[in-house]
Design an enzyme around this catalytic site. Sequence first.
Site, mmCIF file in Angstrom:
data_model
loop_
_atom_site.group_PDB
_atom_site.id
_atom_site.type_symbol
_atom_site.label_atom_id
_atom_site.label_comp_id
_atom_site.label_asym_id
_atom_site.label_seq_id
_atom_site.Cartn_x
_atom_site.Cartn_y
_atom_site.Cartn_z
ATOM 1 N N LYS A 15 -15.887 22.474 -5.225
ATOM 2 C CA LYS A 15 -16.452 22.672 -3.771
ATOM 3 C C LYS A 15 -15.979 21.432 -2.870
ATOM 4 C CE LYS A 15 -19.054 26.236 -2.403
ATOM 5 N NZ LYS A 15 -18.640 27.392 -2.277
ATOM 6 N N THR A 61 -17.881 27.772 -7.971
ATOM 7 C CA THR A 61 -17.721 26.704 -6.826
ATOM 8 C C THR A 61 -19.274 26.379 -6.141
ATOM 9 O OG1 THR A 61 -17.092 27.768 -4.906
ATOM 10 C CG2 THR A 61 -15.552 26.978 -6.414
ATOM 11 N N ASP A 62 -19.881 27.876 -6.200
ATOM 12 C CA ASP A 62 -21.299 27.628 -5.463
ATOM 13 C C ASP A 62 -22.272 26.626 -6.387
ATOM 14 O OD1 ASP A 62 -23.048 28.728 -3.530
ATOM 15 O OD2 ASP A 62 -24.175 29.309 -5.554
ATOM 16 N N PHE A 165 5.088 -11.164 18.236
ATOM 17 C CA PHE A 165 6.077 -10.538 17.539
ATOM 18 C C PHE A 165 7.616 -10.812 18.057
ATOM 19 C CE2 PHE A 165 8.416 -6.501 15.875
ATOM 20 C CZ PHE A 165 8.319 -6.792 14.757
ATOM 21 N N ARG A 182 0.613 -10.714 22.876
ATOM 22 C CA ARG A 182 0.336 -9.239 23.260
ATOM 23 C C ARG A 182 -0.878 -8.675 22.709
ATOM 24 N NH1 ARG A 182 3.784 -6.262 18.310
ATOM 25 N NH2 ARG A 182 2.541 -7.421 16.475
ATOM 26 N N GLN A 231 2.487 -6.840 9.803
ATOM 27 C CA GLN A 231 2.802 -6.965 8.349
ATOM 28 C C GLN A 231 2.041 -8.224 7.749
ATOM 29 O OE1 GLN A 231 4.924 -5.800 10.479
ATOM 30 N NE2 GLN A 231 6.367 -4.658 9.701
ATOM 31 N N ASN A 257 0.150 0.494 14.445
ATOM 32 C CA ASN A 257 0.066 -0.394 15.374
ATOM 33 C C ASN A 257 0.064 0.443 16.887
ATOM 34 O OD1 ASN A 257 0.479 -2.847 17.129
ATOM 35 N ND2 ASN A 257 2.650 -2.982 16.484
ATOM 36 N N HIS A 259 0.021 0.703 20.324
ATOM 37 C CA HIS A 259 0.846 -0.015 21.365
ATOM 38 C C HIS A 259 0.179 -0.227 22.724
ATOM 39 C CE1 HIS A 259 4.015 -0.034 18.411
ATOM 40 N NE2 HIS A 259 4.418 0.881 18.528
HETATM 41 O O1 URC Z 1 3.487 -6.257 14.122
HETATM 42 C C1 URC Z 1 4.843 -5.464 14.242
HETATM 43 N N1 URC Z 1 5.661 -5.046 13.329
HETATM 44 C C2 URC Z 1 6.861 -4.354 13.420
HETATM 45 O O2 URC Z 1 7.310 -4.059 12.537
HETATM 46 C C3 URC Z 1 7.058 -3.968 14.713
HETATM 47 N N2 URC Z 1 8.039 -3.334 15.385
HETATM 48 C C4 URC Z 1 7.712 -3.028 16.485
HETATM 49 O O3 URC Z 1 8.527 -2.567 17.329
HETATM 50 N N3 URC Z 1 6.654 -3.760 17.020
HETATM 51 C C5 URC Z 1 6.138 -4.306 15.695
HETATM 52 N N4 URC Z 1 4.924 -5.133 15.695
#
Ligand code: URC
Length: 302
Positions: A15, A61-62, A165, A182, A231, A257, A259
């Site tokens: 379930k 399953t009940d 970045f 950013r 990363q 990410n 944006h």
């Molecule tokens: O921290 C980031 N990693 C990426 O791999 C990536 N690629 C991207 O366009 N912006 C970012 N920012």
Amino acid sequence: MSNSNVYLKTARYGKDLVRLMRVYREPSGVQRCTELTVRLLLEGDIETSYTKADNSVVVTTDTCKNTCNIIAKRSQNVDNIDVFAQEITRHVLNQYKHISSAHVKIIKHKWTRLNVNGKPHPHSFVRDGEDISTTEVDHYRAGDKVTIKSGLDKLLVLKTTGSAFHGFYKDEYTTLPEVWDRIFSTVVNASWTIGPAPASALANIDFPAIHAGVRQITTDTFATDDSASVQATLYLMEQQILAKFPAVNEIYYALPNKHYVGVDMNKFNIDNTGSNMEVYHPQADPSGLITATLARKQPAKL
Ligand SMILES: O=c1[nH]c(=O)c2[nH]c(=O)[nH]c2[nH]1
């Protein structure tokens, strides 16, 4: 179909989406509550239910749903989802000898005690965030082996600076400008694995402390790291979690990410660029998606 060149490779059933709320009432008048969504799947000598329409091997399953509710009624550990899940799998393996493994997945929904006049209220709660805790317990009769994959999901965070970045690979397809400051926003999804190990070896693990610790490391690192990239920040989180929790064998993060792009105000002769960037457009899509698993070369000795 008979004599065909096919075989039933895997079969699991049970379930899903069993929703339950467990209330604990303490003599002091304080009440606690835990709201869960549970999945219980069974595996074992059930092949004939598929191949021969033999329902004699089917624990319904009940019954799986009833099992989740009854174990919740009897348990003192519903809030400790990694332990509660093992209570369910343990029951299933004890009760049904033809079942060779039980698989429980739990989502814990958030109810945080309300403060009223500055004091914790005894029986009122608020949903103060959509983030959830999860666990997936795979329990095998052979060797009484358990693997626990616990997680944190849907934790939305944002910082308005402390993220850059630049220095990334560039070719004729690249249009992204380098940035030294950013907005960084993500919805954290993390999961960590304990085991496989005999169930008895997991008895003393403080699972709630690991859930709380992962969340704390995640938010502390997110806030304080001078981020060179998603990363690099993700990796920093993972390293700290393996360093702090010896029972954890591996840790996975998936960080979208989300944006936020500066709105172009050039047409209005308004500078909304660089250090003057103050108005952003939160982009619904697309988002980056950064994932990685960090694992121990030597699995934890439990
Ligand atoms: O921290 C980031 N990693 C990426 O791999 C990536 N690629 C991207 O366009 N912006 C970012 N920012």
